[in-house]
Design a protein around this motif. Structure first.
Motif, PDB file in Angstrom:
ATOM      1  N   ALA A   1     -25.091  -5.957 -12.824  1.00  0.00           N
ATOM      2  CA  ALA A   1     -24.558  -4.668 -13.242  1.00  0.00           C
ATOM      3  C   ALA A   1     -23.093  -4.559 -12.813  1.00  0.00           C
ATOM      4  CB  ALA A   1     -25.362  -3.540 -12.628  1.00  0.00           C
ATOM      5  N   GLN A   2     -22.329  -3.900 -13.659  1.00  0.00           N
ATOM      6  CA  GLN A   2     -20.913  -3.740 -13.353  1.00  0.00           C
ATOM      7  C   GLN A   2     -20.703  -2.607 -12.358  1.00  0.00           C
ATOM      8  OE1 GLN A   2     -22.075  -3.464 -16.577  1.00  0.00           O
ATOM      9  NE2 GLN A   2     -21.658  -5.531 -17.293  1.00  0.00           N
ATOM     10  N   THR A   3     -19.697  -2.758 -11.519  1.00  0.00           N
ATOM     11  CA  THR A   3     -19.325  -1.703 -10.584  1.00  0.00           C
ATOM     12  C   THR A   3     -17.816  -1.493 -10.631  1.00  0.00           C
ATOM     13  OG1 THR A   3     -19.106  -3.252  -8.755  1.00  0.00           O
ATOM     14  CG2 THR A   3     -21.241  -2.180  -9.015  1.00  0.00           C
ATOM     15  N   VAL A   4     -17.402  -0.270 -10.332  1.00  0.00           N
ATOM     16  CA  VAL A   4     -15.986   0.090 -10.301  1.00  0.00           C
ATOM     17  C   VAL A   4     -15.701   0.761  -8.964  1.00  0.00           C
ATOM     18  CG1 VAL A   4     -14.183   1.488 -11.373  1.00  0.00           C
ATOM     19  CG2 VAL A   4     -15.904   0.361 -12.799  1.00  0.00           C
ATOM     20  N   THR A   5     -14.639   0.330  -8.292  1.00  0.00           N
ATOM     21  CA  THR A   5     -14.303   0.861  -6.971  1.00  0.00           C
ATOM     22  C   THR A   5     -12.895   1.413  -6.958  1.00  0.00           C
ATOM     23  OG1 THR A   5     -15.754  -0.768  -5.905  1.00  0.00           O
ATOM     24  CG2 THR A   5     -14.120   0.318  -4.520  1.00  0.00           C
ATOM     25  N   GLN A   6     -12.780   2.655  -6.528  1.00  0.00           N
ATOM     26  CA  GLN A   6     -11.473   3.278  -6.303  1.00  0.00           C
ATOM     27  C   GLN A   6     -11.391   3.588  -4.811  1.00  0.00           C
ATOM     28  OE1 GLN A   6     -12.104   5.951 -10.127  1.00  0.00           O
ATOM     29  NE2 GLN A   6      -9.996   6.165  -9.403  1.00  0.00           N
ATOM     30  N   SER A   7     -10.514   2.895  -4.127  1.00  0.00           N
ATOM     31  CA  SER A   7     -10.482   2.954  -2.666  1.00  0.00           C
ATOM     32  C   SER A   7      -9.612   4.075  -2.112  1.00  0.00           C
ATOM     33  CB  SER A   7     -10.006   1.615  -2.110  1.00  0.00           C
ATOM     34  OG  SER A   7      -8.718   1.322  -2.628  1.00  0.00           O
ATOM     35  N   GLN A   8      -8.918   4.778  -2.988  1.00  0.00           N
ATOM     36  CA  GLN A   8      -8.026   5.852  -2.550  1.00  0.00           C
ATOM     37  C   GLN A   8      -8.644   7.211  -2.918  1.00  0.00           C
ATOM     38  OE1 GLN A   8      -5.232   4.391  -5.319  1.00  0.00           O
ATOM     39  NE2 GLN A   8      -3.780   3.645  -3.789  1.00  0.00           N
ATOM     40  N   PRO A   9      -9.248   7.907  -1.980  1.00  0.00           N
ATOM     41  CA  PRO A   9      -9.851   9.203  -2.311  1.00  0.00           C
ATOM     42  C   PRO A   9      -8.797  10.227  -2.749  1.00  0.00           C
ATOM     43  CG  PRO A   9     -10.659   8.392  -0.215  1.00  0.00           C
ATOM     44  CD  PRO A   9      -9.509   7.516  -0.608  1.00  0.00           C
ATOM     45  N   GLU A  10      -7.599  10.112  -2.160  1.00  0.00           N
ATOM     46  CA  GLU A  10      -6.566  11.101  -2.448  1.00  0.00           C
ATOM     47  C   GLU A  10      -5.186  10.461  -2.331  1.00  0.00           C
ATOM     48  OE1 GLU A  10      -7.297  14.827  -0.541  1.00  0.00           O
ATOM     49  OE2 GLU A  10      -5.191  15.432  -0.642  1.00  0.00           O
ATOM     50  N   MET A  11      -4.287  10.854  -3.237  1.00  0.00           N
ATOM     51  CA  MET A  11      -2.905  10.389  -3.206  1.00  0.00           C
ATOM     52  C   MET A  11      -1.982  11.575  -3.453  1.00  0.00           C
ATOM     53  SD  MET A  11      -2.668   7.018  -2.794  1.00  0.00           S
ATOM     54  CE  MET A  11      -1.238   6.371  -3.683  1.00  0.00           C
ATOM     55  N   SER A  12      -0.771  11.474  -2.893  1.00  0.00           N
ATOM     56  CA  SER A  12       0.231  12.511  -3.121  1.00  0.00           C
ATOM     57  C   SER A  12       1.520  11.871  -3.611  1.00  0.00           C
ATOM     58  CB  SER A  12       0.517  13.287  -1.831  1.00  0.00           C
ATOM     59  OG  SER A  12      -0.583  14.065  -1.455  1.00  0.00           O
ATOM     60  N   VAL A  13       2.245  12.586  -4.446  1.00  0.00           N
ATOM     61  CA  VAL A  13       3.516  12.079  -4.968  1.00  0.00           C
ATOM     62  C   VAL A  13       4.477  13.249  -5.141  1.00  0.00           C
ATOM     63  CG1 VAL A  13       2.776  12.272  -7.382  1.00  0.00           C
ATOM     64  CG2 VAL A  13       4.591  10.646  -6.757  1.00  0.00           C
ATOM     65  N   GLN A  14       5.727  12.984  -4.923  1.00  0.00           N
ATOM     66  CA  GLN A  14       6.752  14.006  -5.141  1.00  0.00           C
ATOM     67  C   GLN A  14       7.068  14.048  -6.638  1.00  0.00           C
ATOM     68  OE1 GLN A  14       7.649  15.456  -2.194  1.00  0.00           O
ATOM     69  NE2 GLN A  14       8.802  17.046  -3.273  1.00  0.00           N
ATOM     70  N   GLU A  15       7.306  15.230  -7.126  1.00  0.00           N
ATOM     71  CA  GLU A  15       7.693  15.382  -8.529  1.00  0.00           C
ATOM     72  C   GLU A  15       8.856  14.449  -8.844  1.00  0.00           C
ATOM     73  OE1 GLU A  15       8.643  19.442  -9.346  1.00  0.00           O
ATOM     74  OE2 GLU A  15       8.336  19.242 -11.500  1.00  0.00           O
ATOM     75  N   ALA A  16       8.767  13.780 -10.014  1.00  0.00           N
ATOM     76  CA  ALA A  16       9.784  12.841 -10.524  1.00  0.00           C
ATOM     77  C   ALA A  16       9.686  11.448  -9.897  1.00  0.00           C
ATOM     78  CB  ALA A  16      11.198  13.363 -10.363  1.00  0.00           C
ATOM     79  N   GLU A  17       8.820  11.287  -8.900  1.00  0.00           N
ATOM     80  CA  GLU A  17       8.653   9.972  -8.294  1.00  0.00           C
ATOM     81  C   GLU A  17       7.536   9.194  -9.003  1.00  0.00           C
ATOM     82  OE1 GLU A  17      11.798  10.446  -6.242  1.00  0.00           O
ATOM     83  OE2 GLU A  17      10.582   8.693  -5.662  1.00  0.00           O
ATOM     84  N   THR A  18       7.322   7.963  -8.539  1.00  0.00           N
ATOM     85  CA  THR A  18       6.320   7.076  -9.121  1.00  0.00           C
ATOM     86  C   THR A  18       5.154   6.893  -8.160  1.00  0.00           C
ATOM     87  OG1 THR A  18       7.953   5.906 -10.466  1.00  0.00           O
ATOM     88  CG2 THR A  18       5.901   4.738  -9.980  1.00  0.00           C
ATOM     89  N   VAL A  19       3.954   6.836  -8.706  1.00  0.00           N
ATOM     90  CA  VAL A  19       2.760   6.638  -7.881  1.00  0.00           C
ATOM     91  C   VAL A  19       1.852   5.627  -8.566  1.00  0.00           C
ATOM     92  CG1 VAL A  19       1.466   8.531  -8.963  1.00  0.00           C
ATOM     93  CG2 VAL A  19       0.901   7.820  -6.637  1.00  0.00           C
ATOM     94  N   THR A  20       1.140   4.860  -7.756  1.00  0.00           N
ATOM     95  CA  THR A  20       0.208   3.861  -8.286  1.00  0.00           C
ATOM     96  C   THR A  20      -1.184   4.117  -7.736  1.00  0.00           C
ATOM     97  OG1 THR A  20       1.938   2.185  -8.518  1.00  0.00           O
ATOM     98  CG2 THR A  20      -0.339   1.412  -8.462  1.00  0.00           C
ATOM     99  N   LEU A  21      -2.152   4.215  -8.637  1.00  0.00           N
ATOM    100  CA  LEU A  21      -3.558   4.398  -8.270  1.00  0.00           C
ATOM    101  C   LEU A  21      -4.284   3.073  -8.450  1.00  0.00           C
ATOM    102  CD1 LEU A  21      -4.313   7.804 -10.047  1.00  0.00           C
ATOM    103  CD2 LEU A  21      -3.171   7.371  -7.859  1.00  0.00           C
ATOM    104  N   SER A  22      -5.107   2.729  -7.479  1.00  0.00           N
ATOM    105  CA  SER A  22      -5.767   1.424  -7.475  1.00  0.00           C
ATOM    106  C   SER A  22      -7.199   1.481  -7.995  1.00  0.00           C
ATOM    107  CB  SER A  22      -5.782   0.862  -6.050  1.00  0.00           C
ATOM    108  OG  SER A  22      -4.468   0.721  -5.559  1.00  0.00           O
ATOM    109  N   CYS A  23      -7.614   0.365  -8.562  1.00  0.00           N
ATOM    110  CA  CYS A  23      -8.980   0.242  -9.064  1.00  0.00           C
ATOM    111  C   CYS A  23      -9.362  -1.235  -9.074  1.00  0.00           C
ATOM    112  CB  CYS A  23      -9.082   0.814 -10.469  1.00  0.00           C
ATOM    113  SG  CYS A  23     -10.668   0.527 -11.308  1.00  0.00           S
ATOM    114  N   THR A  24     -10.530  -1.542  -8.566  1.00  0.00           N
ATOM    115  CA  THR A  24     -11.077  -2.882  -8.711  1.00  0.00           C
ATOM    116  C   THR A  24     -12.450  -2.768  -9.349  1.00  0.00           C
ATOM    117  OG1 THR A  24     -12.015  -2.849  -6.485  1.00  0.00           O
ATOM    118  CG2 THR A  24      -9.815  -3.809  -6.736  1.00  0.00           C
TER     119      THR A  24
END
Lengths: 116, 116
Positions: free
Chosen positions: B1-24
């Motif tokens: 069976a396939q599984t998906v993991t997101q290890s970051q429960p919460e992220m913050s970013v300043q307006e106009a900045e760049t953010v990266t969300l992780s997934c395996t």
């Protein structure tokens, strides 16, 4: 073009009761999938209906059952409600073009079920 | 069976900045689809971007782009020029291309907060 619609928006039930949730798919879609999303978690697949039959099912007990009508709309029924059934129930519709094609799923706004 | 993991429960970013969300993810299939969905407080699940595994080129949709690393089974989402309207829960999802696998497998989600 109406998107996926669900009714009701909110529902409060007590333990042991039965509930029916409804979903109308996006125009042109023939497949309806149901997902349960507990608070703070990702949606979990319940089952999928195509041609008025349940095609596949996730790891949910038989208390969860469904139906698809000739107009492709669908119902999700839950019997003998438990406190743990409290969740957001999402319906998603798609057009089953065939394997290895992008059968994109479009989601409705969900029904929030609270079991007391 | 396939599984998906997101290890970051919460992220913050300043307006106009760049953010990266992780997934395996974990799968034994060679062909599949990967998605990022956005779920704002309105609860409507909105498709942000999709990636077909057979395509080596990373998908891009305006300010949203992905970094798809098939061998590493990694699928991150980059949001550039973050806006207040980007604040939401983001879900990574997997779908098999087969008819029997036409269901979405979701990760647990990442809450994105955008600071002004």
């Amino acid at each position: 073009d109406a998107g996926v619609t669900q009714s009701p928006t909110h529902l409060i039930k007590t333990r042991g009761q039965q509930v029916t949730l409804r979903c109308s798919p996006k125009s042109g879609h023939d497949t309806v999938s149901w997902y349960q999303q507990a608070l703070g978690q990702g949606p979990q697949f319940i089952f999928q209906y195509y041609e008025e039959e349940e095609r596949q099912r996730g790891n949910f007990p038989d208390r969860f059952s469904g139906h698809q009508f000739p107009n492709y709309s669908s119902e999700l029924n839950v019997n003998a409600l438990l406190l743990g059934d409290s969740a957001l129930y999402l319906c998603a519709s798609s057009f089953l073009q065939g394997a290895y094609t992008d059968n994109e799923q479009f989601f409705g706004p969900g029904t929030r079920l609270t079991v007391l | 069976a396939q599984t998906v993991t997101q290890s970051q429960p919460e992220m913050s970013v300043q307006e106009a900045e760049t953010v990266t969300l992780s997934c395996t993810y974990d799968t034994s299939e060679s062909d599949y689809y990967l998605f990022w969905y956005k779920q704002p407080p309105s609860r409507q699940m909105i498709l942000v971007i999709r990636q077909e595994a057979y395509k080596q080129q990373n998908a891009t949709e305006n300010r949203f782009s992905v970094n798809f690393q098939k061998a590493a089974k990694s699928f991150s989402l980059k949001i550039s020029d973050s806006q207040l309207g980007d604040a939401a829960m983001y879900f990574c999802a997997y779908r098999s291309p087969t008819l029997d696998g036409n269901k979405l497998v979701f990760g647990a989600g990442t809450i994105l907060r955008v600071k002004s």
